[in-house]
Design a protein around this motif. Structure first.
Motif, PDB file in Angstrom:
ATOM      1  N   LYS A  28      60.153 -28.533 -91.634  1.00 11.37           N
ATOM      2  CA  LYS A  28      61.607 -28.667 -91.771  1.00 11.37           C
ATOM      3  C   LYS A  28      62.125 -29.827 -90.909  1.00 11.37           C
ATOM      4  O   LYS A  28      63.032 -30.550 -91.305  1.00 11.37           O
ATOM      5  N   LEU A  29      61.525 -29.999 -89.738  1.00  9.35           N
ATOM      6  CA  LEU A  29      61.987 -31.030 -88.813  1.00  9.35           C
ATOM      7  C   LEU A  29      61.707 -32.428 -89.336  1.00  9.35           C
ATOM      8  O   LEU A  29      62.533 -33.338 -89.197  1.00  9.35           O
ATOM      9  N   HIS A  30      60.532 -32.614 -89.980  1.00 10.83           N
ATOM     10  CA  HIS A  30      60.104 -33.956 -90.380  1.00 10.83           C
ATOM     11  C   HIS A  30      60.169 -34.196 -91.882  1.00 10.83           C
ATOM     12  O   HIS A  30      59.697 -35.234 -92.345  1.00 10.83           O
ATOM     13  N   HIS A  31      60.730 -33.270 -92.658  1.00 11.41           N
ATOM     14  CA  HIS A  31      60.722 -33.430 -94.115  1.00 11.41           C
ATOM     15  C   HIS A  31      61.463 -34.710 -94.517  1.00 11.41           C
ATOM     16  O   HIS A  31      62.539 -35.012 -93.995  1.00 11.41           O
ATOM     17  N   PRO A  32      60.889 -35.493 -95.450  1.00 13.99           N
ATOM     18  CA  PRO A  32      61.520 -36.756 -95.867  1.00 13.99           C
ATOM     19  C   PRO A  32      62.946 -36.590 -96.372  1.00 13.99           C
ATOM     20  O   PRO A  32      63.778 -37.481 -96.201  1.00 13.99           O
ATOM     21  N   ASP A  33      63.241 -35.458 -97.016  1.00 15.10           N
ATOM     22  CA  ASP A  33      64.594 -35.249 -97.525  1.00 15.10           C
ATOM     23  C   ASP A  33      65.624 -35.189 -96.410  1.00 15.10           C
ATOM     24  O   ASP A  33      66.803 -35.506 -96.617  1.00 15.10           O
ATOM     25  N   LEU A  34      65.183 -34.734 -95.227  1.00  8.11           N
ATOM     26  CA  LEU A  34      66.092 -34.632 -94.087  1.00  8.11           C
ATOM     27  C   LEU A  34      66.045 -35.869 -93.195  1.00  8.11           C
ATOM     28  O   LEU A  34      66.826 -35.973 -92.250  1.00  8.11           O
ATOM     29  N   ASN A  35      65.110 -36.782 -93.491  1.00  6.86           N
ATOM     30  CA  ASN A  35      64.962 -38.001 -92.699  1.00  6.86           C
ATOM     31  C   ASN A  35      64.811 -39.214 -93.624  1.00  6.86           C
ATOM     32  O   ASN A  35      63.784 -39.904 -93.599  1.00  6.86           O
ATOM     33  N   PRO A  36      65.797 -39.455 -94.480  1.00  5.89           N
ATOM     34  CA  PRO A  36      65.661 -40.545 -95.449  1.00  5.89           C
ATOM     35  C   PRO A  36      65.473 -41.898 -94.775  1.00  5.89           C
ATOM     36  O   PRO A  36      66.189 -42.247 -93.846  1.00  5.89           O
ATOM     37  N   GLY A  37      64.459 -42.633 -95.255  1.00  7.39           N
ATOM     38  CA  GLY A  37      64.213 -43.973 -94.741  1.00  7.39           C
ATOM     39  C   GLY A  37      63.470 -44.026 -93.423  1.00  7.39           C
ATOM     40  O   GLY A  37      63.226 -45.117 -92.898  1.00  7.39           O
ATOM     41  N   LYS A  38      63.081 -42.889 -92.875  1.00  5.82           N
ATOM     42  CA  LYS A  38      62.383 -42.872 -91.583  1.00  5.82           C
ATOM     43  C   LYS A  38      60.885 -42.725 -91.824  1.00  5.82           C
ATOM     44  O   LYS A  38      60.383 -41.639 -92.099  1.00  5.82           O
ATOM     45  N   ASP A 158      54.067 -38.083-100.338  1.00  3.36           N
ATOM     46  CA  ASP A 158      53.833 -39.447-100.810  1.00  3.36           C
ATOM     47  C   ASP A 158      55.009 -39.996-101.615  1.00  3.36           C
ATOM     48  O   ASP A 158      54.927 -41.071-102.202  1.00  3.36           O
ATOM     49  N   GLY A 159      56.119 -39.242-101.662  1.00  2.00           N
ATOM     50  CA  GLY A 159      57.295 -39.702-102.368  1.00  2.00           C
ATOM     51  C   GLY A 159      57.389 -39.255-103.819  1.00  2.00           C
ATOM     52  O   GLY A 159      58.427 -39.432-104.460  1.00  2.00           O
ATOM     53  N   GLN A 160      56.321 -38.686-104.365  1.00  2.00           N
ATOM     54  CA  GLN A 160      56.367 -38.201-105.735  1.00  2.00           C
ATOM     55  C   GLN A 160      57.221 -36.943-105.829  1.00  2.00           C
ATOM     56  O   GLN A 160      57.454 -36.246-104.847  1.00  2.00           O
ATOM     57  N   MET A 161      57.683 -36.662-107.037  1.00  2.00           N
ATOM     58  CA  MET A 161      58.526 -35.500-107.289  1.00  2.00           C
ATOM     59  C   MET A 161      57.736 -34.443-108.061  1.00  2.00           C
ATOM     60  O   MET A 161      56.932 -34.764-108.927  1.00  2.00           O
ATOM     61  N   LEU A 162      58.004 -33.192-107.726  1.00  2.00           N
ATOM     62  CA  LEU A 162      57.338 -32.084-108.399  1.00  2.00           C
ATOM     63  C   LEU A 162      58.398 -31.084-108.823  1.00  2.00           C
ATOM     64  O   LEU A 162      59.144 -30.571-107.992  1.00  2.00           O
ATOM     65  N   LYS A 181      48.086 -29.456-109.306  1.00  2.00           N
ATOM     66  CA  LYS A 181      49.082 -30.312-108.674  1.00  2.00           C
ATOM     67  C   LYS A 181      48.781 -30.565-107.203  1.00  2.00           C
ATOM     68  O   LYS A 181      49.624 -31.065-106.464  1.00  2.00           O
ATOM     69  N   GLY A 182      47.558 -30.228-106.775  1.00  2.00           N
ATOM     70  CA  GLY A 182      47.174 -30.451-105.390  1.00  2.00           C
ATOM     71  C   GLY A 182      46.469 -31.780-105.203  1.00  2.00           C
ATOM     72  O   GLY A 182      46.717 -32.749-105.919  1.00  2.00           O
ATOM     73  N   MET A 183      45.529 -31.826-104.253  1.00  2.00           N
ATOM     74  CA  MET A 183      44.808 -33.053-103.958  1.00  2.00           C
ATOM     75  C   MET A 183      43.795 -33.355-105.058  1.00  2.00           C
ATOM     76  O   MET A 183      43.215 -32.441-105.645  1.00  2.00           O
TER      77      MET A 183
END
Length: 303
Positions: A28-38, A158-162, A181-183
């Motif tokens: 939750k702390l580092h999720h890309p949606d909550l840290n756009p562009g970081k 990796d920026g992809q959407m699911l 949909k995994g590795m």
């Protein structure tokens, strides 16, 4: 590569629940949606997800703890086995660290390693096929989406959407499995699955009780005394509810079929007094003498 235990901030003997809790907090702390562009947060989120993928799988965790795989899940060279196999040279000389192997020696060693991992016999082309690792994600959904079902989009590290279909009635802690949909796998191995753990956000006034829904409904003194028909929110949209005359706080009414998966919604009335001064009401109550006096605290006396 950083140790997965250090990434999640847990001890090596941490329980499965401690590992899951640490992952949720960091994800939750580092999720890309909550840290756009970081970029730093995105990289950290990837590292946290990879660490959880390894430590949440008992088999992978055991192999890592035994030194059989590294922090990325890759096989470590089975040095101890090779030491036994090549421990004695001609004349009984022991293997020495830094001993030189020419190209043919190395080819022979790797051929033997693949044979021991289930590869084809000697000669011909050898391939190494292995199923891809499962990817673990967390997804928060609203109470109403979990109750009625919805489709939500999850942003991967990796920026992809699911796209994720949320079935009606899903509860916190349940895990959705999206096959393939995994590795990616190795060689001809199939891809792993995406395992998505759901967290249902609390609602402002709905509470879940199994598949039933409970709601505390404020009503005015006039509505409680005289009865009324009022609008009530439900997980399926607002409906009208008839309040019987002379209702009191704590009165429970049922809305059949208005819960989750065809269950019911229970409405508990709570009489709310006006916050502003009502002179007429105060005057009436001062002069009012009920025909049927009662003591609402009678059951509490002598306790």
């Amino acid at each position: 590569m950083e140790d997965p235990y250090e990434i999640l901030g847990v001890k090596r003997d941490a329980s499965t629940e401690e590992i899951r809790s640490a992952y949720r907090k960091l994800a939750k702390l580092h999720h890309p949606d909550l840290n756009p562009g970081k970029k730093e947060a995105e990289d950290r989120f990837k590292a946290v997800s990879a660490a959880y993928d390894l430590l949440s799988d008992p088999e992978k965790r055991g192999r890592f703890d035994r030194g059989e795989i590294d922090a990325s899940g890759q096989e470590r060279p089975p040095e101890r086995q090779f030491y036994r196999d090549f421990g004695e040279g001609p004349g009984g000389q022991k293997y020495r660290a830094g001993a030189h192997f020419d190209q043919e020696d190395l080819s022979s060693i790797f051929e033997q390693a693949f044979r021991q991992r289930g590869g084809p016999g000697a000669g011909g082309h050898r391939s190494f096929n292995m199923r891809g690792a499962d990817a673990h994600y967390g997804l928060s959904v609203s109470f109403l989406d979990a109750a009625s079902g919805a489709k939500r989009r999850l942003t991967l590290p990796d920026g992809q959407m699911l796209d994720v279909n949320i079935p009606a009635g899903l509860q916190s802690g349940q895990v959705l499995r999206l096959a393939g949909k995994g590795m990616p796998g190795y060689g001809d191995g199939e891809a792993g699955d995406a395992l998505i753990e759901i967290t249902v956000e609390p609602h402002a006034f709905f509470e879940r009780d199994g598949n039933n829904v409970r709601l505390i409904l404020p009503v005015t003194l006039k509505e409680a005394v005289l009865g009324a028909k009022v609008e009530v929110p439900t997980v399926k949209g607002p409906v009208h509810l008839t309040i019987p005359p002379n209702s009191t706080s704590g009165t429970k009414l049922r809305l059949k079929g208005r819960g989750i998966r065809g269950a019911d919604q229970y409405v508990e009335l709570k009489v709310a007094l006006p916050t502003e001064e009502e002179i007429e009401l105060e005057t009436f109550l001062k002069n009012w003498e009920p025909k049927h006096p009662f003591d609402p605290r009678k059951h509490m006396r002598g306790r």
